[in-house]
Design an enzyme around this catalytic site. Sequence first.
Site, PDB file in Angstrom:
ATOM      1  N   LYS A 152       0.444   5.578   8.165  1.00  0.00           N
ATOM      2  CA  LYS A 152       1.027   5.839   6.846  1.00  0.00           C
ATOM      3  C   LYS A 152      -0.060   5.990   5.791  1.00  0.00           C
ATOM      4  O   LYS A 152      -0.039   6.901   4.957  1.00  0.00           O
ATOM      5  CB  LYS A 152       1.991   4.702   6.505  1.00  0.00           C
ATOM      6  CG  LYS A 152       2.618   4.745   5.123  1.00  0.00           C
ATOM      7  CD  LYS A 152       1.904   3.820   4.133  1.00  0.00           C
ATOM      8  CE  LYS A 152       1.964   2.368   4.546  1.00  0.00           C
ATOM      9  NZ  LYS A 152       1.279   1.479   3.564  1.00  0.00           N
ATOM     10  N   LYS A 189      -7.266   1.768  -2.818  1.00  0.00           N
ATOM     11  CA  LYS A 189      -6.825   1.314  -1.491  1.00  0.00           C
ATOM     12  C   LYS A 189      -6.832   2.465  -0.493  1.00  0.00           C
ATOM     13  O   LYS A 189      -7.213   2.286   0.674  1.00  0.00           O
ATOM     14  CB  LYS A 189      -5.418   0.709  -1.575  1.00  0.00           C
ATOM     15  CG  LYS A 189      -4.846   0.251  -0.215  1.00  0.00           C
ATOM     16  CD  LYS A 189      -5.741  -0.787   0.471  1.00  0.00           C
ATOM     17  CE  LYS A 189      -5.299  -1.107   1.902  1.00  0.00           C
ATOM     18  NZ  LYS A 189      -4.083  -1.902   1.983  1.00  0.00           N
ATOM     19  N   SER A 224       0.866  -1.183   0.000  1.00  0.00           N
ATOM     20  CA  SER A 224       0.000   0.000   0.000  1.00  0.00           C
ATOM     21  C   SER A 224       0.902   1.232   0.000  1.00  0.00           C
ATOM     22  O   SER A 224       1.533   1.559   1.018  1.00  0.00           O
ATOM     23  CB  SER A 224      -0.903   0.006   1.235  1.00  0.00           C
ATOM     24  OG  SER A 224      -1.828  -1.046   1.169  1.00  0.00           O
TER      25      SER A 224
END
Length: 301
Positions: A245, A177, A102
Amino acid sequence: MSYTPEKTKVAFIGLGIMGAPMARNLLRAGYDVTAFNPTRAKVDAFVKDGGKGAASVAEAVRETDVVITMVPASPQVEQVVLHDGGVLENVRSGALLIDMSSITPQTSVEVAKAAAERGVEVLDAPVSGGEAGAVEGALSIMVGGEQETFDAAKPVFEALGKTIVLCGPHGSGQTVKAANQLIVAVNIQAVAEAVVFLEKSGVDLAAALDVLGGGLAGSTVLARKRQNILAGDFRPGFKVDLHHKDMGIVTDAARDVGAAVPAGALLAQLVGALRQQGDGGLDHSALVRGVRRLSGEKTED
């Protein structure tokens, strides 16, 4: 062309919480898999389960048809793929690189451009489903890239997930995502707030979550994280550090395209605060610990 088990060699880079069970599912599907991870013990464990091990990225990818990378963030993808000793320097022309990390959409586009110069096809294919989904081979896989490449890679994806969708050109998988992580964070925070509200009201929490799960408030998040919260078990299926993140990716990407994400901005702050409180290594369902602190409760370290 189709990357089926009987004629495909796979290199798998990254045997973390998600990567290790994913690599094992490829083995179970019949793929010839060579794995590399900076921590040698994880490679050794994979070899004991019937896979092959490599001492470097270069060694892992040299003889393979498909390379899968599953590492924490953009800097690690750049290191593993673009830098000296990395995938593009050592993989054969005509191979396929599937990055399932990701990362930022921009990094995926940059990797695709660099790979094209070396004759390597690329798909960005981040996943959702957490550790349980990885173990069960039931991940949701959101893919960016060309239709023909996606079609060829479908057998590989089918060994790893149940919902597999091509979302658009390079970088699209990462954009979807990011949206996924926004929805998941908001859901977990809502569950966390409801849990503390119920606890402080003296309601039977397990019974309350049962009935909530059967109505419109029910969600995959509630179903997956219910037991963790009831048991106070926050061993990581997906770490707070990684969701921190991801929330940075969401807010940056939304700003770039001019989309307002006020709930996302708030959750980025709440996840960041939880991390600063020392909970970065816990599962993201530990957001309930942050709500408890805000509600005047002490939490055990």
